[in-house]
Design a protein around this motif. Structure first.
Motif, short mmCIF file in Angstrom:
data_model
loop_
_atom_site.label_atom_id
_atom_site.label_comp_id
_atom_site.label_asym_id
_atom_site.label_seq_id
_atom_site.Cartn_x
_atom_site.Cartn_y
_atom_site.Cartn_z
N ALA A 254 0.82 -1.21 0.00
CA ALA A 254 0.00 0.00 0.00
C ALA A 254 0.86 1.26 0.00
N ALA A 255 1.99 1.22 0.71
CA ALA A 255 2.89 2.38 0.75
C ALA A 255 3.53 2.62 -0.61
N ILE A 256 3.94 1.55 -1.28
CA ILE A 256 4.53 1.69 -2.61
C ILE A 256 3.51 2.27 -3.58
N ALA A 257 2.27 1.77 -3.51
CA ALA A 257 1.22 2.30 -4.39
C ALA A 257 0.96 3.78 -4.11
N ALA A 258 1.00 4.17 -2.84
CA ALA A 258 0.78 5.57 -2.47
C ALA A 258 1.90 6.47 -2.97
N ALA A 259 3.13 5.97 -2.94
CA ALA A 259 4.26 6.76 -3.45
C ALA A 259 4.16 6.91 -4.96
N ARG A 260 3.81 5.85 -5.65
CA ARG A 260 3.72 5.90 -7.11
C ARG A 260 2.59 6.80 -7.59
N SER A 261 1.46 6.76 -6.89
CA SER A 261 0.29 7.54 -7.33
C SER A 261 0.38 9.01 -6.95
N GLY A 262 1.26 9.32 -6.01
CA GLY A 262 1.35 10.69 -5.52
C GLY A 262 0.41 10.97 -4.36
N ALA A 263 -0.35 9.96 -3.92
CA ALA A 263 -1.26 10.14 -2.78
C ALA A 263 -0.47 10.41 -1.50
N GLU A 264 0.69 9.79 -1.37
CA GLU A 264 1.61 10.02 -0.26
C GLU A 264 1.04 9.64 1.10
N THR A 267 -4.43 4.68 2.60
CA THR A 267 -5.83 4.84 2.95
C THR A 267 -6.54 3.49 2.85
N LYS A 268 -7.73 3.41 3.42
CA LYS A 268 -8.52 2.18 3.32
C LYS A 268 -8.87 1.91 1.86
N ALA A 269 -9.18 2.97 1.11
CA ALA A 269 -9.48 2.79 -0.31
C ALA A 269 -8.25 2.27 -1.05
N GLY A 270 -7.08 2.76 -0.68
CA GLY A 270 -5.85 2.29 -1.33
C GLY A 270 -5.59 0.82 -1.05
N ILE A 271 -5.88 0.39 0.16
CA ILE A 271 -5.72 -1.03 0.48
C ILE A 271 -6.76 -1.86 -0.27
N ASP A 272 -7.98 -1.36 -0.38
CA ASP A 272 -9.00 -2.07 -1.17
C ASP A 272 -8.54 -2.26 -2.61
N ASP A 273 -7.86 -1.25 -3.15
CA ASP A 273 -7.40 -1.32 -4.54
C ASP A 273 -6.34 -2.41 -4.75
N LEU A 274 -5.71 -2.87 -3.66
CA LEU A 274 -4.73 -3.94 -3.79
C LEU A 274 -5.39 -5.27 -4.14
N SER A 275 -6.69 -5.38 -3.86
CA SER A 275 -7.42 -6.64 -4.05
C SER A 275 -6.69 -7.79 -3.37
N TYR A 276 -6.25 -7.54 -2.16
CA TYR A 276 -5.44 -8.51 -1.42
C TYR A 276 -6.33 -9.63 -0.89
N VAL A 277 -5.90 -10.86 -1.10
CA VAL A 277 -6.65 -12.03 -0.65
C VAL A 277 -5.94 -12.65 0.55
N PRO A 278 -6.62 -12.79 1.69
CA PRO A 278 -6.00 -13.42 2.85
C PRO A 278 -5.55 -14.84 2.55
N VAL A 279 -4.54 -15.29 3.28
CA VAL A 279 -3.97 -16.62 3.04
C VAL A 279 -5.03 -17.70 3.10
#
Length: 292
Positions: A254-264, A267-279
């Motif tokens: 999520a931090a890498i995505a925030a740095a790339r997007s400029g959001a800096e 956020t919860k929305a940013g984590i949702d965008d990862l589409s992360y699936v629990p183990v």
């Protein structure tokens, strides 16, 4: 101002996005309570006086929960402060039997193994190396791999652990899943030789929130993410299922995505965008069917 960041992290805000992403993605030590406790006990084993009946440790817990990192960091720190290596990490090989077990030790001690599968010959080679190198601690990572063979082979492995204390003054440290705890505590004789340090899943409590705050301070994002905020913290906990390896992966991604997007900021929305699936859900049919 970047008051949410640790002092040594703040200068990274002046670097390029690529440099910051590399820093964010780099492995980092997480000195939580259990990790600190384990290092203290390992240091005590390293400094103990000689003994005929040495005691050892078990670091037991689920996968992806930082057990290997605890052991490897201790071994690396030891190497930085000594001329003679006294701590060795053995990656216990997959595959049942004494041949695999002795092969793991020989590989860790950087010895030539060759093609011979003669158990007696490998055992003699291991004994020669232990007598020559004089390790004080042998750490067996993924030790549950050695417990999946025939009962006589498993008993021989446990007998080896007893013998290296008596013969070479070595303290064994066993790292693995709960099967390690079960085998060691199956008999009082083995149980009396090992202290347990449990490395359980994290719970949603103050310690978990403190962990998230420490992460936030270590990730060079220009804006505060408030990772310990209720909704964001619960989202991370839910997806990670309390496994520290998963927590690190989620927050880092999520931090890498925030740095790339400029959001800096995360956020919860940013984590949702990862589409992360629990183990625990990665083997479910809907996800698998999407691969077909």
């Amino acid at each position: 101002m970047a008051d949410h960041l640790l002092e040594h992290v703040r200068p990274y805000l002046d670097r390029s996005v690529e440099d910051r992403i590399a820093y964010i993605g780099a492995p980092r030590w997480i000195g939580h309570h259990v990790a600190t406790q384990a290092h203290e006990r390992l240091a005590e084993l390293l400094a103990r006086p000689p003994a005929m009946r040495t005691r050892g440790l078990m670091l037991v817990g689920p996968f992806a929960n930082g057990k290997t990192m605890i052991a490897e960091r201790f071994a690396v720190q030891h190497l930085k402060t000594t001329e003679q290596q006294r701590v060795w990490v053995v990656q216990t090989r997959e595959g049942a039997g004494l041949t695999h077990f002795y092969g793991s030790i020989l590989h860790a001690l950087r010895a030539p193994i060759g093609n011979s599968r003669d158990v007696g010959r490998r055992a003699e080679q291991v004994d020669h190396l232990l007598n020559s190198l004089k390790p004080r601690i042998l750490i067996f990572d993924e030790f549950h791999n050695a417990l999946r063979g025939r009962s006589r082979d498993v008993e021989a492995v446990l007998a080896f652990l007893r013998r290296i204390g008596r013969q070479y003054d070595i303290s064994p440290v066993l790292i693995g899943e709960v099967a390690v705890y079960d085998f060691i505590n199956a008999t009082s004789e083995m149980a009396s030789r090992f202290e347990l340090i449990a490395v359980p899943r994290w719970r949603y409590d103050e310690a978990f929130l403190t962990l998230l705050d420490s992460f936030e301070g270590a990730l060079p994002l220009a804006r505060s993410s408030d990772l310990s905020d209720e909704s964001l913290a619960r989202k991370i906990f839910q997806l990670s299922e309390g496994l520290i390896g998963e927590i690190v992966t989620i927050v880092t991604s999520a931090a890498i995505a925030a740095a790339r997007s400029g959001a800096e900021r995360i956020t919860k929305a940013g984590i949702d965008d990862l589409s992360y699936v629990p183990v625990s859900k990665r083997g479910q049919a809907p996800l698998r069917d999407g691969l077909l």
